[in-house]
Design an enzyme around this catalytic site. Structure first.
Site, short mmCIF file in Angstrom:
data_model
loop_
_atom_site.label_atom_id
_atom_site.label_comp_id
_atom_site.label_asym_id
_atom_site.label_seq_id
_atom_site.Cartn_x
_atom_site.Cartn_y
_atom_site.Cartn_z
N HIS A 8 3.97 -2.86 10.55
CA HIS A 8 5.49 -2.89 10.43
C HIS A 8 6.25 -4.27 10.49
O HIS A 8 7.23 -4.56 10.16
CB HIS A 8 6.35 -1.77 10.93
CG HIS A 8 5.67 -0.53 10.11
ND1 HIS A 8 5.74 -0.27 8.73
CD2 HIS A 8 5.50 0.67 10.73
CE1 HIS A 8 5.18 1.12 8.71
NE2 HIS A 8 5.05 1.60 9.71
ZN LIG Z 1 1.93 5.31 10.33
#
Ligand SMILES: [Zn+2]
Length: 351
Positions: free
Chosen positions: A120
Site C-alpha cells: 500500500h
Molecule cells: Zn491485505
C-alpha cells in the site's frame, strides 16, 4: 524484520513471521534461511522520494516532525503510528525483497521474502500498515535484467501502492484480485483503473465470494492478462488475508484454493520473487505461507502439522478440513466484472 511492530493492539503481528519460519524449518529442515541485511537508502530511493525517506528516518529516531508533514506522509492515524526504530525495521523487510530480487535478477529461478509484501505504500506516503513498498522495489530490481515484469497480487486488499508507483510504466503489469473497494480499504482496484497503457488489471470481488469463484476469476482475469502481457519474470505478493477466517475482510477463500493460485503461477515456468503480505489470523497465515513456499519449490509436505506446534497454535492441519458453504457465492456478479474486464482491458493488454 520482527521489529516492524506498530504495537500490541495493531493487527499486523510479527509472530506470524516467527511461526512461519518455525513451521518451515520443521517441515523442510534442509531449507537455508539467509540474513539479507538492511536495504540501503539508495535502494529505497528507487521508488520513494528523498523527502519521504527523511521524514520516516526523523520520526523513527524520535526527532520532532511538524504535525502537518507527518500527516502528509501518512503517519497521523491508527494504521501507521510511528514507532522508535521504524526506519531500520522497514529497511529490514525491504532488504529481504531487494536481496530476493537481486538473486533472481542474477539467475536464480525463485527467491522468497516473507516479511514484506507491503503493497500500500506510495512514493511519498505510508499507508495501510506499509511504510516502504518492498513489492515495487523488487519490480524495480528485476527490471535491470528483464524487459517486462508482472506484479501479481493475491492479497485480500487491492495492491494500490504498486499500481500507482508504476502507473505510467508500460513495462510493469500490475494484476490484483481483491475484495471490492466499495467495501474495503483502500477503496480502489476497479476495472476502470487500467492506465493509458492498459498495464493495470484489477479483479474486484463482492464480499463473501467463495474460493471457487475467486479461483475462477483469478484464471479468467489475472492469468488471462499474464498470457497477453508475456512477462519475463514475476513478483508474487502472497497476502494470506483472503482466507475465510481472516478478521479484516469478507472473502471466503480456503487455504487450498488460495494455494492453487500460487501453483498456477509456478506452472508458468517464469523466474519468481515471492513476497508475503497481509494475513491477520494466526492459525491460517503460517500454514498458508509454508504451503506456498514448499509448493513453489516443488516439494511435498504432510497435511499434518507436527504435534507440539499443532497443539500450541491450535493448527492441526495445513489444508482446511471444511470449506465455507454455499459454494459459487457471488459468481453472477463476478461474471459481469469479468465481462467488463475482457472487453475494456484484456483486449488491449500487451498491445
Ligand atoms: Zn491485505
Amino acid at each position: 524484520m520482527t521489529a516492524y511492530d506498530f504495537g500490541p493492539k495493531h493487527p499486523l503481528r510479527p509472530e506470524r513471521l516467527e511461526r512461519t519460519v518455525t513451521l518451515l524449518s520443521r517441515l523442510a529442515p534442509g531449507i537455508e534461511v539467509v540474513d539479507p541485511g538492511l536495504a540501503t537508502r539508495k535502494d529505497v530511493l528507487r521508488v520513494h522520494t528523498s523527502e519521504f525517506i527523511e521524514v520516516v528516518a526523523m520520526a523513527s529516531s524520535g526527532m520532532r516532525v511538524p504535525h502537518g508533514l507527518l500527516a502528509e506522509c501518512g503517519f497521523v492515524n491508527s494504521d501507521n503510528p510511528p514507532f522508535p526504530g521504524m526506519y531500520e525495521a522497514a529497511l529490514a523487510y525491504c532488504g529481504g525483497a531487494v536481496r530476493a530480487a537481486e538473486v533472481v535478477r542474477d539467475g536464480a529461478g525463485l527467491a522468497f521474502s516473507m516479511a514484506g509484501g507491503l503493497h500500500h505504500a506510495r512514493r511519498g506516503q505510508a499507508s495501510g500498515f506499509c511504510v516502504f513498498n518492498d513489492c515495487a522495489l523488487a519490480c524495480s530490481v528485476l527490471r535491470e535484467r528483464f524487459g517486462r515484469i508482472a506484479y501479481v497480487d493475491i492479497d485480500l486488499h487491492h495492491g494500490d501502492g504498486v499500481q500507482w508507483i508504476f502507473w505510467d510504466d508500460p513495462t510493469v503489469l500490475t494484476a490484483s484480485i481483491h475484495e471490492s473497494g466499495h467495501y474495503l480499504y483502500p477503496g480502489t482496484g476497479f476495472v476502470e483503473e487500467h492506465g493509458d497503457h492498459y498495464s493495470h488489471v484489477n479483479v474486484p470481488l463482492d464480499p463473501h465470494s467463495t474460493g471457487d469463484t475467486w479461483l475462477w476469476a483469478f484464471e479468467r482475469g489475472i492469468l488471462a492478462a499474464l498470457e497477453k502481457f508475456r512477462p519475463e519474470a514475476i513478483v508474487l505478493q502472497m497476502g494470506a488475508d483472503p482466507h475465510f477466517l481472516d478478521p479484516l475482510g469478507h472473502l471466503d477463500v480456503s487455504a487450498q484454493e488460495w494455494l492453487e493460485a500460487v501453483r498456477r503461477i509456478r506452472s508458468l515456468g517464469l523466474p519468481i520473487v515471492a513476497l508475503g503480505g497481509g494475513g491477520y489470523e494466526m492459525t491460517t497465515v503460517p500454514r498458508m505461507w509454508v504451503s506456498a513456499v514448499l509448493t513453489l519449490m516443488g516439494m511435498d509436505y504432510p497435511n499434518e502439522v507436527p504435534d507440539d506446534l499443532a497443539q500450541a497454535w491450535n493448527m492441526p492441519v495445513m489444508a482446511d478440513p471444511e470449506l465455507p458453504e454455499p459454494r459459487w457465492r457471488c459468481r453472477e456478479r463476478t461474471s459481469a466484472v469479468l465481462d467488463q474486464l475482457r472487453e475494456s482491458v484484456l483486449a488491449r493488454v500487451g498491445s
